[in-house]
Scaffold this motif. Sequence first.
Motif, PDB file in Angstrom:
ATOM      1  N   GLN A  74     -12.301  -1.051  -6.171  1.00 28.07           N
ATOM      2  CA  GLN A  74     -11.016  -1.345  -5.528  1.00 28.07           C
ATOM      3  C   GLN A  74     -10.182  -0.075  -5.388  1.00 28.07           C
ATOM      4  O   GLN A  74      -9.588   0.176  -4.339  1.00 28.07           O
ATOM      5  CB  GLN A  74     -10.223  -2.355  -6.360  1.00 28.07           C
ATOM      6  N   PHE A  75     -10.135   0.716  -6.468  1.00 30.39           N
ATOM      7  CA  PHE A  75      -9.345   1.944  -6.445  1.00 30.39           C
ATOM      8  C   PHE A  75      -9.807   2.875  -5.331  1.00 30.39           C
ATOM      9  O   PHE A  75      -9.002   3.394  -4.558  1.00 30.39           O
ATOM     10  CB  PHE A  75      -9.438   2.658  -7.805  1.00 30.39           C
ATOM     11  N   PHE A  76     -11.131   3.097  -5.251  1.00 34.82           N
ATOM     12  CA  PHE A  76     -11.634   4.018  -4.233  1.00 34.82           C
ATOM     13  C   PHE A  76     -11.462   3.450  -2.827  1.00 34.82           C
ATOM     14  O   PHE A  76     -11.250   4.206  -1.868  1.00 34.82           O
ATOM     15  CB  PHE A  76     -13.088   4.390  -4.516  1.00 34.82           C
ATOM     16  N   GLN A 119      -7.866   4.104  -2.091  1.00 33.92           N
ATOM     17  CA  GLN A 119      -7.688   5.536  -1.861  1.00 33.92           C
ATOM     18  C   GLN A 119      -8.194   5.916  -0.466  1.00 33.92           C
ATOM     19  O   GLN A 119      -7.549   6.701   0.243  1.00 33.92           O
ATOM     20  CB  GLN A 119      -8.435   6.331  -2.933  1.00 33.92           C
ATOM     21  N   ALA A 120      -9.334   5.366  -0.060  1.00 29.95           N
ATOM     22  CA  ALA A 120      -9.866   5.666   1.275  1.00 29.95           C
ATOM     23  C   ALA A 120      -8.923   5.145   2.353  1.00 29.95           C
ATOM     24  O   ALA A 120      -8.679   5.833   3.363  1.00 29.95           O
ATOM     25  CB  ALA A 120     -11.255   5.050   1.431  1.00 29.95           C
ATOM     26  N   ASP A 121      -8.374   3.946   2.154  1.00 36.90           N
ATOM     27  CA  ASP A 121      -7.425   3.396   3.130  1.00 36.90           C
ATOM     28  C   ASP A 121      -6.181   4.277   3.233  1.00 36.90           C
ATOM     29  O   ASP A 121      -5.689   4.558   4.332  1.00 36.90           O
ATOM     30  CB  ASP A 121      -7.023   1.966   2.758  1.00 36.90           C
ATOM     31  N   LEU A 122      -5.662   4.711   2.089  1.00 33.44           N
ATOM     32  CA  LEU A 122      -4.475   5.575   2.101  1.00 33.44           C
ATOM     33  C   LEU A 122      -4.779   6.920   2.755  1.00 33.44           C
ATOM     34  O   LEU A 122      -3.928   7.480   3.464  1.00 33.44           O
ATOM     35  CB  LEU A 122      -3.946   5.791   0.678  1.00 33.44           C
ATOM     36  N   GLY A 143      -3.989  10.461   7.262  1.00 34.37           N
ATOM     37  CA  GLY A 143      -4.548  11.222   8.386  1.00 34.37           C
ATOM     38  C   GLY A 143      -3.896  10.832   9.700  1.00 34.37           C
ATOM     39  O   GLY A 143      -3.576  11.690  10.539  1.00 34.37           O
ATOM     40  N   ARG A 144      -3.653   9.524   9.898  1.00 38.84           N
ATOM     41  CA  ARG A 144      -2.996   9.081  11.136  1.00 38.84           C
ATOM     42  C   ARG A 144      -1.563   9.584  11.200  1.00 38.84           C
ATOM     43  O   ARG A 144      -1.078   9.989  12.262  1.00 38.84           O
ATOM     44  CB  ARG A 144      -3.042   7.554  11.223  1.00 38.84           C
ATOM     45  N   ILE A 145      -0.875   9.555  10.041  1.00 38.92           N
ATOM     46  CA  ILE A 145       0.514  10.051  10.013  1.00 38.92           C
ATOM     47  C   ILE A 145       0.546  11.538  10.326  1.00 38.92           C
ATOM     48  O   ILE A 145       1.389  12.012  11.113  1.00 38.92           O
ATOM     49  CB  ILE A 145       1.166   9.758   8.642  1.00 38.92           C
ATOM     50  N   GLU A 146      -0.389  12.295   9.735  1.00 38.21           N
ATOM     51  CA  GLU A 146      -0.434  13.743  10.005  1.00 38.21           C
ATOM     52  C   GLU A 146      -0.720  14.003  11.486  1.00 38.21           C
ATOM     53  O   GLU A 146      -0.142  14.912  12.090  1.00 38.21           O
ATOM     54  CB  GLU A 146      -1.503  14.413   9.135  1.00 38.21           C
ATOM     55  N   ASP A 147      -1.602  13.180  12.078  1.00 42.27           N
ATOM     56  CA  ASP A 147      -1.910  13.342  13.497  1.00 42.27           C
ATOM     57  C   ASP A 147      -0.677  13.077  14.359  1.00 42.27           C
ATOM     58  O   ASP A 147      -0.382  13.820  15.303  1.00 42.27           O
ATOM     59  CB  ASP A 147      -3.042  12.398  13.923  1.00 42.27           C
ATOM     60  N   LYS A 148       0.085  12.026  14.024  1.00 41.04           N
ATOM     61  CA  LYS A 148       1.279  11.687  14.794  1.00 41.04           C
ATOM     62  C   LYS A 148       2.347  12.774  14.668  1.00 41.04           C
ATOM     63  O   LYS A 148       3.080  13.047  15.616  1.00 41.04           O
ATOM     64  CB  LYS A 148       1.833  10.349  14.373  1.00 41.04           C
TER      65      LYS A 148
END
Length: 95
Positions: free
Chosen positions: A71-73, A76-79, A84-89
């Motif tokens: 669950q943790f990983f 973490q992958a979802d976050l 990454g999407r936020i950085e792209d925007k």
Amino acid sequence: MNPDVLTAAISAGAAVITAVVALVLNQRGFTTIENRISATDSRLNAVESRLTAMDNRLSQDIRDLRNDLKQFFQIQADLDKRLGRIEDKLGIPPR
């Protein structure tokens, strides 16, 4: 009667009487040893039961830990994807 035969018979009889007397006198000792062995066996069975219970709990704890790590990983992958999407925007270059 031949003295050699008489001596052999007395020696054999004395050995048998000595053995019987020793067994009778040591019967309490044998009983005590048997009771100690039985008590030790009972204690070992109790220890074995407790170890089995501990092993079962430990196995369950390990399964729970594996599920928690999965669950943790996953979280973490979802976050990481969201970041990454936020950085792209925002136009932030990846590190």
